[in-house]
Design a protein around this motif. Structure first.
Motif, PDB file in Angstrom:
ATOM      1  N   HIS A 139      21.605  -3.713 -70.596  1.00 31.29           N
ATOM      2  CA  HIS A 139      21.633  -3.323 -71.935  1.00 31.29           C
ATOM      3  C   HIS A 139      22.938  -3.297 -72.353  1.00 31.29           C
ATOM      4  CE1 HIS A 139      17.779  -1.914 -70.701  1.00 31.29           C
ATOM      5  NE2 HIS A 139      18.260  -1.146 -69.842  1.00 31.29           N
ATOM      6  N   HIS A 140      23.296  -4.067 -73.475  1.00 31.65           N
ATOM      7  CA  HIS A 140      24.401  -3.916 -74.159  1.00 31.65           C
ATOM      8  C   HIS A 140      24.350  -3.183 -75.574  1.00 31.65           C
ATOM      9  CE1 HIS A 140      25.912  -7.003 -71.579  1.00 31.65           C
ATOM     10  NE2 HIS A 140      24.677  -7.778 -71.779  1.00 31.65           N
ATOM     11  N   ARG A 141      25.132  -2.233 -75.762  1.00 31.75           N
ATOM     12  CA  ARG A 141      25.225  -1.360 -76.636  1.00 31.75           C
ATOM     13  C   ARG A 141      25.425  -2.132 -77.964  1.00 31.75           C
ATOM     14  NH1 ARG A 141      28.160   1.913 -79.873  1.00 31.75           N
ATOM     15  NH2 ARG A 141      30.012   1.064 -79.186  1.00 31.75           N
ATOM     16  N   ARG A 142      24.712  -1.862 -79.125  1.00 38.34           N
ATOM     17  CA  ARG A 142      24.633  -2.688 -80.411  1.00 38.34           C
ATOM     18  C   ARG A 142      25.818  -1.838 -81.053  1.00 38.34           C
ATOM     19  NH1 ARG A 142      19.707  -4.929 -81.487  1.00 38.34           N
ATOM     20  NH2 ARG A 142      18.206  -4.818 -79.893  1.00 38.34           N
TER      21      ARG A 142
ATOM     22  N   THR B  41      18.980   1.540 -76.277  1.00 38.11           N
ATOM     23  CA  THR B  41      20.409   1.797 -76.515  1.00 38.11           C
ATOM     24  C   THR B  41      20.653   3.110 -77.092  1.00 38.11           C
ATOM     25  OG1 THR B  41      20.921  -0.469 -76.408  1.00 38.11           O
ATOM     26  CG2 THR B  41      22.682   0.832 -77.448  1.00 38.11           C
TER      27      THR B  41
ATOM     28  N   SER C 174      15.033  -3.197 -77.700  1.00 36.04           N
ATOM     29  CA  SER C 174      15.159  -4.466 -78.146  1.00 36.04           C
ATOM     30  C   SER C 174      14.718  -5.068 -79.463  1.00 36.04           C
ATOM     31  CB  SER C 174      15.040  -5.202 -76.788  1.00 36.04           C
ATOM     32  OG  SER C 174      13.604  -5.056 -76.648  1.00 36.04           O
TER      33      SER C 174
ATOM     34  N   TRP D 156      28.153   4.173 -72.930  1.00 32.14           N
ATOM     35  CA  TRP D 156      26.978   3.621 -72.439  1.00 32.14           C
ATOM     36  C   TRP D 156      27.120   2.330 -71.594  1.00 32.14           C
ATOM     37  CZ3 TRP D 156      22.615   5.174 -71.188  1.00 32.14           C
ATOM     38  CH2 TRP D 156      21.333   4.390 -70.892  1.00 32.14           C
ATOM     39  N   GLU D 157      28.187   1.824 -71.854  1.00 33.63           N
ATOM     40  CA  GLU D 157      28.270   0.543 -71.012  1.00 33.63           C
ATOM     41  C   GLU D 157      29.530   0.986 -69.836  1.00 33.63           C
ATOM     42  OE1 GLU D 157      29.829  -2.651 -73.300  1.00 33.63           O
ATOM     43  OE2 GLU D 157      27.583  -2.788 -74.169  1.00 33.63           O
TER      44      GLU D 157
ATOM     45  N   PRO E   3      27.080   7.554 -76.625  1.00 29.45           N
ATOM     46  CA  PRO E   3      26.938   6.050 -77.169  1.00 29.45           C
ATOM     47  C   PRO E   3      28.166   5.114 -76.610  1.00 29.45           C
ATOM     48  CG  PRO E   3      25.763   7.053 -78.710  1.00 29.45           C
ATOM     49  CD  PRO E   3      26.555   8.169 -77.762  1.00 29.45           C
TER      50      PRO E   3
ATOM     51  N   TYR F  52      23.955   9.950 -71.926  1.00 30.24           N
ATOM     52  CA  TYR F  52      23.716   9.163 -73.010  1.00 30.24           C
ATOM     53  C   TYR F  52      24.627   9.043 -74.378  1.00 30.24           C
ATOM     54  CZ  TYR F  52      19.142   8.365 -70.710  1.00 30.24           C
ATOM     55  OH  TYR F  52      18.236   8.424 -69.857  1.00 30.24           O
TER      56      TYR F  52
ATOM     57  N   HIS G  24      24.025  -0.454 -65.990  1.00 31.60           N
ATOM     58  CA  HIS G  24      23.859  -0.507 -67.387  1.00 31.60           C
ATOM     59  C   HIS G  24      24.431  -1.912 -68.329  1.00 31.60           C
ATOM     60  CE1 HIS G  24      21.687   3.071 -68.200  1.00 31.60           C
ATOM     61  NE2 HIS G  24      22.316   3.667 -67.363  1.00 31.60           N
ATOM     62  N   GLN G  25      25.496  -2.271 -68.113  1.00 31.98           N
ATOM     63  CA  GLN G  25      26.056  -3.232 -68.552  1.00 31.98           C
ATOM     64  C   GLN G  25      25.551  -4.492 -68.269  1.00 31.98           C
ATOM     65  OE1 GLN G  25      27.596  -0.736 -66.704  1.00 31.98           O
ATOM     66  NE2 GLN G  25      29.541  -1.695 -65.843  1.00 31.98           N
TER      67      GLN G  25
END
Length: 358
Positions: free
Chosen positions: A235-238, A119, A162, A58-59, A55, A53, A231-232
Motif C-alpha cells: 500500500h502506498h500512502r496517497r 491508506t 484503492s 504508514w510507509e 499517516p 495507523y 506495508h510499503q
C-alpha cells in the motif's frame, strides 16, 4: 455561544434521562467524588493504534513503528493510573495492564497487514458538525436561546481505499462474543460519524464504516494469520484526497478467532435518516418543556453512578444533601498536549509525528 452535544450525551439521554440530567456537561454536570474506576485497556489500545495507523509513518518499516506503538500504550495506561490515584508508580495493576496490552498489540501487528486494504488519512480526530434543521431547509438547529448546536465526537481512523472511497474505522476491544452483524448495521455512533464527517469536512463523502474488533484474550490465541507483508510493498500512502464511490456488497467480514474486520457500506438514505434522527433527539434534549424521568432497567441501573440520588427522587425526597456531599461539578476537560487528533492535521501530512516525551 455554541451548545455542544457529545456522543456520550446522546447515549445517556436515550438510556436514562435522569442519569443524563445529573451527569451531562450541558445539564447539572455532576460526577461522583469517590469513584476511582479502573484503567481502561480499550482506550489504551485505541491510543496505541492511533500511532500504529499514523499517516506520516504508514510507509515506515513496522519494526520501527512497533516501539512507538508500545510507548503510546505505556503513556495512556500510566496517564490513566495517575488520574485515578494520583500516583503513576509501577504498581502491579499497571504492569499487568501493560503486559497484556503489549501482547495484544504484537498479535494484532502480525495480523493487520493481511486485511489493511486501505491508506490511513487521519487518526483519533475530533470533529464538530452543525445539525441541519429538518423543518427549515438551509438553516441549522439552535437552542431556544438562539445558541448554535453542534454534534461532537472523535473518529478513531479515517481511511481511503484503492477505489478512492473513504471509510471511518472504529476500533473495538471485545471481551465476550463478536458483535452481532445486525447490531453493527444499527450502530448509531459510527453511522453518525459517516453522516457528520461531510458536514465537518465539506465534499468528503463517507462510503461506509469498518469495525476493527480485537478479542481481549487475542494474545493467547492462535491468530491463524500468515506472516505480514511490508506495508510499503503493498500500500502506498496517497498524497491527495478526492471523493470516490464504489459498488459492492453491503456487509463483508473476515478474520480469525482473535481478530475480525467488518465493512458495512452506508447508503445516502441511511445517512440522511441518521441525521434526521439526531436532529429529533437534539430538539427534544434542548426543548424548554423537556421532561426528566428515570428509565429503570437492571442492566442500566447496575452500572449507574447516580443510584443514590435517583432513589431519593423516586421517593419524593430532597436529593440536594446527597448531591452536595457525594458529588461534585465535573472540572473542564484537560487539554491533551501532543494528542494526534487534537489539532487539525494536514490531509497530505507525511512528516514524522510530534516528539512525545519518554
Amino acid at each position: 455561544m455554541t451548545y455542544r452535544i457529545h456522543a456520550s450525551d446522546r447515549t445517556a439521554f436515550k438510556r436514562c434521562r435522569r442519569e443524563w440530567d445529573l451527569s451531562s456537561r450541558n445539564r447539572q454536570n455532576l460526577e461522583p467524588i469517590s469513584d476511582p474506576g479502573s484503567i481502561d485497556l480499550n482506550q489504551a489500545v485505541r491510543d496505541a493504534l492511533a500511532v500504529y495507523y499514523f499517516p506520516g509513518m504508514w510507509e515506515w518499516d513496522r519494526s520501527i513503528v512497533a516501539p512507538l506503538v508500545h510507548q503510546a500504550l505505556d503513556r495512556s495506561v500510566r496517564a490513566q493510573a495517575k488520574a485515578l490515584s494520583g500516583d503513576p508508580a509501577d504498581d502491579q495493576a499497571v504492569q499487568e495492564t501493560l503486559d497484556r496490552g503489549r501482547a495484544l498489540l504484537d498479535a494484532y501487528a502480525a495480523w493487520a497487514p493481511t486485511v489493511d486494504q486501505f491508506t490511513p488519512i487521519r487518526v483519533d480526530t475530533d470533529f464538530e458538525a452543525n445539525i441541519p434543521d429538518p423543518a427549515t431547509p438551509g438553516t441549522n438547529l439552535v437552542t431556544p436561546d438562539g445558541d448554535e448546536i453542534r454534534y461532537c465526537d472523535r473518529v478513531d481512523l479515517l481511511a481511503i481505499d484503492s477505489d478512492d472511497a473513504y471509510w471511518v474505522v472504529q476500533h473495538r476491544l471485545v471481551t465476550d462474543d463478536w458483535a452481532d452483524h445486525d447490531a453493527l448495521q444499527l450502530d448509531e455512533r459510527s453511522i453518525a460519524w459517516s453522516w457528520a464527517w461531510p458536514q465537518f469536512y465539506l465534499g468528503m463523502q463517507i462510503t461506509g464504516t469498518i469495525y476493527n474488533e480485537i478479542r481481549a484474550d487475542a494474545s493467547g490465541m492462535d491468530a491463524n494469520a500468515p506472516q505480514p507483508a511490508r506495508h510499503q510493498q503493498v500500500h502506498h500512502r496517497r498524497m491527495y484526497a478526492r471523493t470516490g464511490t464504489v459498488s459492492g456488497e453491503r456487509l463483508h467480514a473476515e478474520g480469525t478467532d482473535a481478530f475480525r474486520r467488518t465493512l458495512i457500506r452506508r447508503s445516502e438514505a441511511e445517512l440522511a435518516a441518521a441525521g434526521a434522527d439526531l436532529a429529533a433527539e437534539v430538539s427534544a434534549a434542548t426543548s424548554t418543556d423537556l421532561k426528566v424521568y428515570p428509565s429503570p432497567e437492571p442492566s442500566v441501573c447496575a452500572r449507574c453512578s447516580y443510584r443514590a440520588p435517583c432513589l431519593l427522587l423516586n421517593r419524593g425526597d430532597d436529593a440536594t444533601g446527597e448531591l452536595s456531599t457525594s458529588y461534585r461539578h465535573r472540572p473542564p476537560e484537560p487539554i491533551q498536549e501532543g494528542r494526534l487528533g487534537g489539532v487539525t492535521w494536514s490531509m497530505n501530512r507525511g512528516a514524522a509525528p510530534p516528539r512525545w516525551p519518554s
